[in-house]
Design a protein around this motif. Structure first.
Motif, PDB file in Angstrom:
ATOM      1  N   ASP A 164       0.818  -1.207   0.000  1.00 54.65           N
ATOM      2  CA  ASP A 164       0.000   0.000   0.000  1.00 54.65           C
ATOM      3  C   ASP A 164       0.857   1.264   0.000  1.00 54.65           C
ATOM      4  O   ASP A 164       0.518   2.254  -0.656  1.00 54.65           O
ATOM      5  N   ALA A 165       1.967   1.233   0.744  1.00 54.84           N
ATOM      6  CA  ALA A 165       2.830   2.408   0.824  1.00 54.84           C
ATOM      7  C   ALA A 165       3.859   2.464  -0.305  1.00 54.84           C
ATOM      8  O   ALA A 165       4.428   3.528  -0.566  1.00 54.84           O
ATOM      9  N   ASN A 166       4.109   1.350  -0.959  1.00 55.90           N
ATOM     10  CA  ASN A 166       5.124   1.286  -2.007  1.00 55.90           C
ATOM     11  C   ASN A 166       4.618   0.398  -3.146  1.00 55.90           C
ATOM     12  O   ASN A 166       5.141  -0.690  -3.392  1.00 55.90           O
ATOM     13  N   PRO A 167       3.583   0.844  -3.856  1.00 49.78           N
ATOM     14  CA  PRO A 167       2.964  -0.004  -4.870  1.00 49.78           C
ATOM     15  C   PRO A 167       3.785  -0.107  -6.149  1.00 49.78           C
ATOM     16  O   PRO A 167       4.684   0.702  -6.407  1.00 49.78           O
ATOM     17  N   ILE A 168       3.476  -1.114  -6.953  1.00 51.49           N
ATOM     18  CA  ILE A 168       3.953  -1.185  -8.326  1.00 51.49           C
ATOM     19  C   ILE A 168       3.029  -0.309  -9.158  1.00 51.49           C
ATOM     20  O   ILE A 168       1.807  -0.468  -9.110  1.00 51.49           O
ATOM     21  N   LEU A 169       3.601   0.617  -9.915  1.00 48.82           N
ATOM     22  CA  LEU A 169       2.813   1.536 -10.729  1.00 48.82           C
ATOM     23  C   LEU A 169       3.081   1.259 -12.201  1.00 48.82           C
ATOM     24  O   LEU A 169       4.165   1.562 -12.703  1.00 48.82           O
ATOM     25  N   LEU A 170       2.109   0.676 -12.866  1.00 48.76           N
ATOM     26  CA  LEU A 170       2.243   0.394 -14.291  1.00 48.76           C
ATOM     27  C   LEU A 170       1.713   1.564 -15.108  1.00 48.76           C
ATOM     28  O   LEU A 170       0.743   2.211 -14.725  1.00 48.76           O
ATOM     29  N   ASN A 171       2.366   1.828 -16.239  1.00 53.39           N
ATOM     30  CA  ASN A 171       1.974   2.940 -17.103  1.00 53.39           C
ATOM     31  C   ASN A 171       1.905   2.464 -18.556  1.00 53.39           C
ATOM     32  O   ASN A 171       2.709   2.871 -19.397  1.00 53.39           O
ATOM     33  N   PRO A 172       0.953   1.600 -18.881  1.00 51.81           N
ATOM     34  CA  PRO A 172       0.906   1.038 -20.241  1.00 51.81           C
ATOM     35  C   PRO A 172       0.576   2.075 -21.304  1.00 51.81           C
ATOM     36  O   PRO A 172      -0.208   2.990 -21.080  1.00 51.81           O
ATOM     37  N   GLU A 173       1.167   1.901 -22.457  1.00 49.48           N
ATOM     38  CA  GLU A 173       0.861   2.706 -23.628  1.00 49.48           C
ATOM     39  C   GLU A 173       0.005   1.877 -24.579  1.00 49.48           C
ATOM     40  O   GLU A 173       0.352   0.738 -24.907  1.00 49.48           O
ATOM     41  N   ILE A 174      -1.127   2.435 -24.982  1.00 48.53           N
ATOM     42  CA  ILE A 174      -2.013   1.739 -25.910  1.00 48.53           C
ATOM     43  C   ILE A 174      -1.318   1.603 -27.260  1.00 48.53           C
ATOM     44  O   ILE A 174      -0.847   2.582 -27.834  1.00 48.53           O
ATOM     45  N   THR A 175      -1.242   0.364 -27.766  1.00 49.97           N
ATOM     46  CA  THR A 175      -0.612   0.127 -29.064  1.00 49.97           C
ATOM     47  C   THR A 175      -1.623  -0.257 -30.140  1.00 49.97           C
ATOM     48  O   THR A 175      -1.308  -0.189 -31.325  1.00 49.97           O
ATOM     49  N   ALA A 192      -1.790  -3.085 -24.865  1.00 46.60           N
ATOM     50  CA  ALA A 192      -0.978  -2.055 -24.226  1.00 46.60           C
ATOM     51  C   ALA A 192       0.345  -2.653 -23.778  1.00 46.60           C
ATOM     52  O   ALA A 192       0.433  -3.844 -23.473  1.00 46.60           O
ATOM     53  N   LYS A 193       1.381  -1.811 -23.757  1.00 53.59           N
ATOM     54  CA  LYS A 193       2.716  -2.254 -23.356  1.00 53.59           C
ATOM     55  C   LYS A 193       3.341  -1.242 -22.404  1.00 53.59           C
ATOM     56  O   LYS A 193       3.033  -0.055 -22.439  1.00 53.59           O
ATOM     57  N   ASP A 194       4.246  -1.752 -21.556  1.00 53.79           N
ATOM     58  CA  ASP A 194       4.964  -0.876 -20.637  1.00 53.79           C
ATOM     59  C   ASP A 194       6.319  -1.497 -20.314  1.00 53.79           C
ATOM     60  O   ASP A 194       6.421  -2.701 -20.086  1.00 53.79           O
ATOM     61  N   SER A 195       7.355  -0.667 -20.291  1.00 52.58           N
ATOM     62  CA  SER A 195       8.678  -1.125 -19.875  1.00 52.58           C
ATOM     63  C   SER A 195       9.323  -0.097 -18.951  1.00 52.58           C
ATOM     64  O   SER A 195      10.545  -0.055 -18.817  1.00 52.58           O
ATOM     65  N   THR A 196       8.511   0.725 -18.313  1.00 56.39           N
ATOM     66  CA  THR A 196       9.033   1.832 -17.504  1.00 56.39           C
ATOM     67  C   THR A 196       8.870   1.626 -16.005  1.00 56.39           C
ATOM     68  O   THR A 196       9.434   2.396 -15.218  1.00 56.39           O
ATOM     69  N   PHE A 197       8.120   0.622 -15.573  1.00 60.40           N
ATOM     70  CA  PHE A 197       7.807   0.513 -14.147  1.00 60.40           C
ATOM     71  C   PHE A 197       8.929  -0.185 -13.378  1.00 60.40           C
ATOM     72  O   PHE A 197       9.661  -1.027 -13.903  1.00 60.40           O
ATOM     73  N   ALA A 198       9.050   0.168 -12.115  1.00 58.66           N
ATOM     74  CA  ALA A 198       9.994  -0.470 -11.203  1.00 58.66           C
ATOM     75  C   ALA A 198       9.244  -1.444 -10.301  1.00 58.66           C
ATOM     76  O   ALA A 198       8.035  -1.296 -10.062  1.00 58.66           O
ATOM     77  N   VAL A 199       9.957  -2.448  -9.802  1.00 54.90           N
ATOM     78  CA  VAL A 199       9.355  -3.446  -8.914  1.00 54.90           C
ATOM     79  C   VAL A 199      10.164  -3.486  -7.617  1.00 54.90           C
ATOM     80  O   VAL A 199      11.370  -3.752  -7.634  1.00 54.90           O
ATOM     81  N   PRO A 200       9.528  -3.213  -6.466  1.00 50.14           N
ATOM     82  CA  PRO A 200      10.263  -3.211  -5.193  1.00 50.14           C
ATOM     83  C   PRO A 200      10.541  -4.625  -4.686  1.00 50.14           C
ATOM     84  O   PRO A 200      10.096  -5.611  -5.258  1.00 50.14           O
ATOM     85  N   ILE A 212      13.732 -15.517   4.606  1.00 50.14           N
ATOM     86  CA  ILE A 212      12.832 -15.891   3.517  1.00 50.14           C
ATOM     87  C   ILE A 212      12.689 -14.742   2.521  1.00 50.14           C
ATOM     88  O   ILE A 212      12.664 -14.962   1.307  1.00 50.14           O
ATOM     89  N   ASN A 213      12.622 -13.513   3.016  1.00 52.46           N
ATOM     90  CA  ASN A 213      12.571 -12.373   2.095  1.00 52.46           C
ATOM     91  C   ASN A 213      13.784 -12.355   1.178  1.00 52.46           C
ATOM     92  O   ASN A 213      13.662 -12.121  -0.033  1.00 52.46           O
ATOM     93  N   THR A 214      14.963 -12.598   1.750  1.00 51.50           N
ATOM     94  CA  THR A 214      16.189 -12.617   0.944  1.00 51.50           C
ATOM     95  C   THR A 214      16.127 -13.703  -0.112  1.00 51.50           C
ATOM     96  O   THR A 214      16.495 -13.487  -1.272  1.00 51.50           O
ATOM     97  N   ALA A 215      15.622 -14.878   0.270  1.00 48.46           N
ATOM     98  CA  ALA A 215      15.519 -15.987  -0.678  1.00 48.46           C
ATOM     99  C   ALA A 215      14.546 -15.656  -1.811  1.00 48.46           C
ATOM    100  O   ALA A 215      14.823 -15.924  -2.985  1.00 48.46           O
ATOM    101  N   VAL A 216      13.404 -15.076  -1.460  1.00 49.10           N
ATOM    102  CA  VAL A 216      12.406 -14.717  -2.470  1.00 49.10           C
ATOM    103  C   VAL A 216      12.959 -13.646  -3.408  1.00 49.10           C
ATOM    104  O   VAL A 216      12.813 -13.733  -4.635  1.00 49.10           O
ATOM    105  N   ASN A 217      13.612 -12.640  -2.862  1.00 45.83           N
ATOM    106  CA  ASN A 217      14.146 -11.562  -3.682  1.00 45.83           C
ATOM    107  C   ASN A 217      15.278 -12.038  -4.588  1.00 45.83           C
ATOM    108  O   ASN A 217      15.408 -11.577  -5.725  1.00 45.83           O
TER     109      ASN A 217
END
Length: 250
Positions: A164-175, A192-200, A212-217
């Motif tokens: 909630d405090a650090n969401p993934i924000l997608l910004n697709p462009e309609i193709t 739509a396509k997007d290659s600009t978003f970051a993933v925490p 476990i967090n380290t293993a998942v990441n």
């Protein structure tokens, strides 16, 4: 997600003028049929909303792919997004969040990745959820925040990529965009396509969160910066004026 941002507004205008653009090239993974349930998550409007300027926007993702860090995921289950936008009494624009609902999908490679995966034992599923974040765009809502829950018995019930405090924000462009009909109901069909978003990083995974967090990441290659992730979506889009949703107007 830049759900229906300025580029979609331009695409809608082009459809009206030219009669439609190229249809999406790939077959949908989910067979969508419009129904009144599409409007079940339309949000209630703020008290200072000019109701006759607001629209509820329903988007269903019926296919596509996502690459988040090292994980490449085919979208094999529907993802439903409901948001709204309109004018306020002071003349400004605002957006309202309805919902983001995604069915569970199996992660290729599972918990430890190919070729070491063991069916059922290492199987991991993901479920996309909304964070409640949405911003008003020039024409339609933008920046709908999502988080992804990772599901496995070792990961517990609070293992999320994004939050909630650090969401993934997608910004697709309609193709591509096409006005079509399904079961006699007019809908927009889009890719739509997007290659600009970051993933925490993932957080909240397992009893020993640090280990476990380290293993998942490590498995997922997170955090993953902008430019290292991609998404391609196949969408059906509907809109409905709040003049037709009087129970949700202020």
């Amino acid at each position: 997600m830049r759900v229906l941002a300025r580029r979609l507004g331009a695409g809608v205008a082009a459809v009206a003028l030219l009669g439609g653009l190229a249809a999406p090239a790939h077959a949908a993974a989910y067979d969508y049929h419009p129904s009144d349930s599409d409007w079940s998550d339309c949000p209630r409007l703020p008290s200072n909303a000019q109701a006759d300027t607001w629209s509820c926007i329903f988007i269903i993702t019926v296919g596509g792919t996502m690459k988040l860090g090292k994980i490449e995921q085919e979208i094999s289950k529907p993802l439903r997004i409901t948001v709204a936008q309109g004018k306020l009494a002071d003349g400004g624009s605002a957006a309202a969040f309805g919902s983001v609902k995604g069915d569970r999908m199996k992660v290729p490679g599972g918990l430890i990745g190919a070729p070491f995966e063991v069916p059922k034992l290492t199987d991991v599923y993901v479920e996309t959820q909304g964070t409640g974040k949405v911003d008003a765009g020039p024409i339609f809502p933008t920046n709908v925040g999502i988080k992804i829950r990772m599901i496995h018995s070792l990961l517990g019930k609070k293992c999320y990529i994004g939050g909630d405090a650090n969401p993934i924000l997608l910004n697709p462009e309609i193709t591509s965009l096409e006005l079509t009909s399904i079961d006699g109901v007019a809908v927009f069909k889009a890719t739509a396509k997007d290659s600009t978003f970051a993933v925490p990083k993932a957080a909240g995974c397992g009893l020993n969160w640090g280990l476990i967090n380290t293993a998942v990441n490590t498995r997922a290659g997170l955090p993953s910066p902008s430019g290292n992730n991609t998404a391609e979506f196949q969408w059906f889009i509907r809109g409905k004026s709040y003049t037709e949703l009087p129970d949700l107007a202020p």
